[in-house]
Write a protein that holds these residues in place. Structure first.
Motif, PDB file in Angstrom:
ATOM      1  N   UNK A  35      17.608  66.957  10.663  1.00  0.00           N
ATOM      2  CA  UNK A  35      17.819  65.852   9.719  1.00  0.00           C
ATOM      3  C   UNK A  35      16.833  64.720   9.986  1.00  0.00           C
ATOM      4  N   UNK A  36      16.665  64.364  11.252  1.00  0.00           N
ATOM      5  CA  UNK A  36      15.710  63.304  11.600  1.00  0.00           C
ATOM      6  C   UNK A  36      14.285  63.738  11.280  1.00  0.00           C
ATOM      7  N   UNK A  37      13.977  65.018  11.520  1.00  0.00           N
ATOM      8  CA  UNK A  37      12.644  65.529  11.195  1.00  0.00           C
ATOM      9  C   UNK A  37      12.381  65.430   9.693  1.00  0.00           C
ATOM     10  N   UNK A  38      13.375  65.751   8.896  1.00  0.00           N
ATOM     11  CA  UNK A  38      13.224  65.635   7.442  1.00  0.00           C
ATOM     12  C   UNK A  38      12.998  64.180   7.036  1.00  0.00           C
ATOM     13  N   UNK A  39      13.741  63.271   7.627  1.00  0.00           N
ATOM     14  CA  UNK A  39      13.583  61.854   7.306  1.00  0.00           C
ATOM     15  C   UNK A  39      12.196  61.342   7.678  1.00  0.00           C
ATOM     16  N   UNK A  40      11.616  61.891   8.757  1.00  0.00           N
ATOM     17  CA  UNK A  40      10.312  61.403   9.198  1.00  0.00           C
ATOM     18  C   UNK A  40       9.200  61.717   8.199  1.00  0.00           C
ATOM     19  N   UNK A  41       9.422  62.707   7.306  1.00  0.00           N
ATOM     20  CA  UNK A  41       8.420  63.058   6.299  1.00  0.00           C
ATOM     21  C   UNK A  41       8.754  62.474   4.926  1.00  0.00           C
ATOM     22  N   UNK A 262      12.247  49.324  20.051  1.00  0.00           N
ATOM     23  CA  UNK A 262      11.477  49.373  18.812  1.00  0.00           C
ATOM     24  C   UNK A 262      12.133  50.292  17.796  1.00  0.00           C
ATOM     25  N   UNK A 263      12.641  51.413  18.276  1.00  0.00           N
ATOM     26  CA  UNK A 263      13.344  52.358  17.408  1.00  0.00           C
ATOM     27  C   UNK A 263      14.578  51.713  16.794  1.00  0.00           C
ATOM     28  N   UNK A 264      15.327  50.979  17.586  1.00  0.00           N
ATOM     29  CA  UNK A 264      16.520  50.295  17.078  1.00  0.00           C
ATOM     30  C   UNK A 264      16.156  49.282  15.997  1.00  0.00           C
ATOM     31  N   UNK A 266      13.557  49.241  14.011  1.00  0.00           N
ATOM     32  CA  UNK A 266      13.115  49.903  12.782  1.00  0.00           C
ATOM     33  C   UNK A 266      14.298  50.446  11.986  1.00  0.00           C
ATOM     34  N   UNK A 267      15.289  50.978  12.675  1.00  0.00           N
ATOM     35  CA  UNK A 267      16.450  51.553  11.991  1.00  0.00           C
ATOM     36  C   UNK A 267      17.348  50.478  11.388  1.00  0.00           C
ATOM     37  N   UNK A 268      17.720  49.472  12.190  1.00  0.00           N
ATOM     38  CA  UNK A 268      18.804  48.584  11.797  1.00  0.00           C
ATOM     39  C   UNK A 268      18.340  47.203  11.339  1.00  0.00           C
ATOM     40  N   UNK A 269      17.129  46.785  11.701  1.00  0.00           N
ATOM     41  CA  UNK A 269      16.630  45.490  11.250  1.00  0.00           C
ATOM     42  C   UNK A 269      15.688  45.655  10.065  1.00  0.00           C
ATOM     43  N   UNK A 270      14.643  46.457  10.245  1.00  0.00           N
ATOM     44  CA  UNK A 270      13.701  46.693   9.149  1.00  0.00           C
ATOM     45  C   UNK A 270      14.209  47.720   8.146  1.00  0.00           C
ATOM     46  N   UNK A 271      15.184  48.518   8.526  1.00  0.00           N
ATOM     47  CA  UNK A 271      15.761  49.571   7.673  1.00  0.00           C
ATOM     48  C   UNK A 271      14.688  50.514   7.136  1.00  0.00           C
ATOM     49  N   UNK A 272      13.708  50.783   7.980  1.00  0.00           N
ATOM     50  CA  UNK A 272      12.674  51.764   7.641  1.00  0.00           C
ATOM     51  C   UNK A 272      13.029  53.065   8.346  1.00  0.00           C
ATOM     52  N   UNK A 273      13.960  53.785   7.771  1.00  0.00           N
ATOM     53  CA  UNK A 273      14.445  55.008   8.409  1.00  0.00           C
ATOM     54  C   UNK A 273      13.363  56.074   8.571  1.00  0.00           C
ATOM     55  N   UNK A 274      12.495  56.299   7.597  1.00  0.00           N
ATOM     56  CA  UNK A 274      11.450  57.317   7.797  1.00  0.00           C
ATOM     57  C   UNK A 274      10.536  57.007   8.977  1.00  0.00           C
ATOM     58  N   UNK A 276      11.221  55.036  11.540  1.00  0.00           N
ATOM     59  CA  UNK A 276      12.018  55.131  12.754  1.00  0.00           C
ATOM     60  C   UNK A 276      12.241  56.593  13.155  1.00  0.00           C
ATOM     61  N   UNK A 277      12.430  57.461  12.180  1.00  0.00           N
ATOM     62  CA  UNK A 277      12.586  58.887  12.484  1.00  0.00           C
ATOM     63  C   UNK A 277      11.307  59.464  13.067  1.00  0.00           C
ATOM     64  N   UNK A 278      10.166  59.029  12.550  1.00  0.00           N
ATOM     65  CA  UNK A 278       8.896  59.482  13.111  1.00  0.00           C
ATOM     66  C   UNK A 278       8.740  59.017  14.559  1.00  0.00           C
ATOM     67  N   UNK A 279       9.195  57.792  14.847  1.00  0.00           N
ATOM     68  CA  UNK A 279       9.170  57.295  16.228  1.00  0.00           C
ATOM     69  C   UNK A 279      10.061  58.159  17.116  1.00  0.00           C
ATOM     70  N   UNK A 280      11.256  58.501  16.629  1.00  0.00           N
ATOM     71  CA  UNK A 280      12.181  59.320  17.406  1.00  0.00           C
ATOM     72  C   UNK A 280      11.616  60.712  17.675  1.00  0.00           C
ATOM     73  N   UNK A 281      11.011  61.328  16.661  1.00  0.00           N
ATOM     74  CA  UNK A 281      10.437  62.668  16.853  1.00  0.00           C
ATOM     75  C   UNK A 281       9.271  62.611  17.828  1.00  0.00           C
ATOM     76  N   UNK A 282       8.433  61.602  17.709  1.00  0.00           N
ATOM     77  CA  UNK A 282       7.291  61.465  18.620  1.00  0.00           C
ATOM     78  C   UNK A 282       7.760  61.259  20.055  1.00  0.00           C
ATOM     79  N   UNK A 283       8.796  60.431  20.238  1.00  0.00           N
ATOM     80  CA  UNK A 283       9.332  60.208  21.577  1.00  0.00           C
ATOM     81  C   UNK A 283       9.898  61.494  22.165  1.00  0.00           C
ATOM     82  N   UNK A 284      10.567  62.281  21.319  1.00  0.00           N
ATOM     83  CA  UNK A 284      11.120  63.548  21.784  1.00  0.00           C
ATOM     84  C   UNK A 284      10.011  64.504  22.217  1.00  0.00           C
ATOM     85  N   UNK A 285       8.929  64.551  21.445  1.00  0.00           N
ATOM     86  CA  UNK A 285       7.816  65.428  21.804  1.00  0.00           C
ATOM     87  C   UNK A 285       7.159  64.984  23.111  1.00  0.00           C
TER      88      UNK A 285
END
Length: 304
Positions: A35-41, A262-264, A266-274, A276-285
């Motif tokens: 789901x997060x991967x889909x949001x990142x694109x 920074x991830x927090x 982007x998600x909850x202040x800037x509400x830029x979910x895509x 933020x999802x890209x940040x999460x996927x990059x951090x996971x990698x």
């Protein structure tokens, strides 16, 4: 003939036993990851939810077409924006520093626990694990009271006459390191202790009998044999410390730049979910690389 159904039943039982943890991982890890991967694109939008779908039906000339729109701009932003690169670099640096400090503190404690009397070890293990019985958030809040300008630490140092004015510790990187080392110290102590407990004391005795000095025997025998426990403890501290959010937010203040914070934002202040999802996927990698290297090292150690 009677044994065949029994073997089939045992095979089904083993299959179910193996399927349970894989099902758990698929539902609670793989599915959220997809789901997060889909949001990142996807593309950010002023809507609810705040992103555009990547798969939708489009009607043209009276016909329906299935369109897929994959947006890689979010990942390009991470590579071009210095804020995210700095956040990644700062997170890796702080996590690596905290891991080294935790190792320096944990190894003597684990060594002392491993060499004490067996009757005392359960009480020492209980003392190490006792902080887990208290809420993680409460323990971090307690450090805020200790490290603030009029907190316990400055009061003690002023009373001892070691300083003439309060030290500024809270809302600094030093406070973040203290919080991470304290919070994740048991994850470093327990693997090292589990490894040191299995060492044969006769090895050190033989080294001393052969003329080896104690410190030299420590570096040539104890440390190499404890390497698996050290590596396991370092990964158990480093990996969660990279994505830590609570400790930098409460102890580090606004100037502490870490990728979890920074991830927090982007998600909850800037509400830029895509993004933020890209940040999460990059951090996971980024975190998967040391895990793969560690597993490869463990596999090579078993083959030797």
């Amino acid at each position: 003939m009677k044994g065949a159904p029994d073997r089939e039943g045992a095979g089904v039982g083993r299959l179910l036993l193996i399927a349970l943890p894989f099902t758990w991982l698929a539902v609670f890890f793989l599915l959220p990851f997809l789901i997060v991967l889909k949001l990142s694109f996807s593309e950010s939008a002023l809507a609810q939810p705040p992103y555009l779908p990547i798969v939708e039906w489009v009607e043209e000339a009276g016909e329906l077409y299935l369109t897929v729109r994959l947006r890689v701009q979010n990942y390009l932003t991470l590579l071009s924006d210095g804020l995210y690169l700095a956040a990644f670099a700062s997170s890796l640096r702080i996590a690596a520093t905290a891991t080294v400090l935790a190792l320096l503190v944990a190894f003597p404690i684990a060594l002392g626990m491993a060499r004490c009397r067996p009757q005392v070890r359960p009480f020492l293990l209980l003392a190490v694990m006792l902080p887990f019985w208290t809420s993680f958030l409460i323990r971090v809040y307690a450090w805020m009271g200790i490290l603030k300008d009029d907190g316990f630490l400055n009061a003690l140092l002023l009373w001892l006459g070691l300083i003439d004015r309060p030290l500024v510790v809270l809302n600094t990187e030093t406070a973040v390191l203290i919080g991470i080392v304290y919070s994740y110290l048991p994850f470093m102590i327990l693997p090292i202790f589990a490894n040191l407990e299995k060492h044969d004391p006769a090895l050190l005795e033989a080294a001393v009998d052969l003329g080896c000095r104690p410190w030299k025997a420590f570096w040539r025998i104890t440390v190499p044999l404890a390497r698996p426990g050290i590596l396991a403890g370092c990964f158990l501290v480093f990996i969660p410390a990279v994505g830590e959010f609570v400790i930098p937010d409460l102890l580090g203040g606004a100037d502490t730049l870490m990728i979890g914070r920074t991830l927090w934002l982007e998600f909850f202040t800037n509400r830029d979910w895509p993004l933020a999802s890209a940040v999460a996927i990059s951090m996971l990698l980024v975190l998967v690389v040391p895990i793969v290297l560690f597993q490869r090292h463990q596999a090579l150690e078993r083959l030797r």
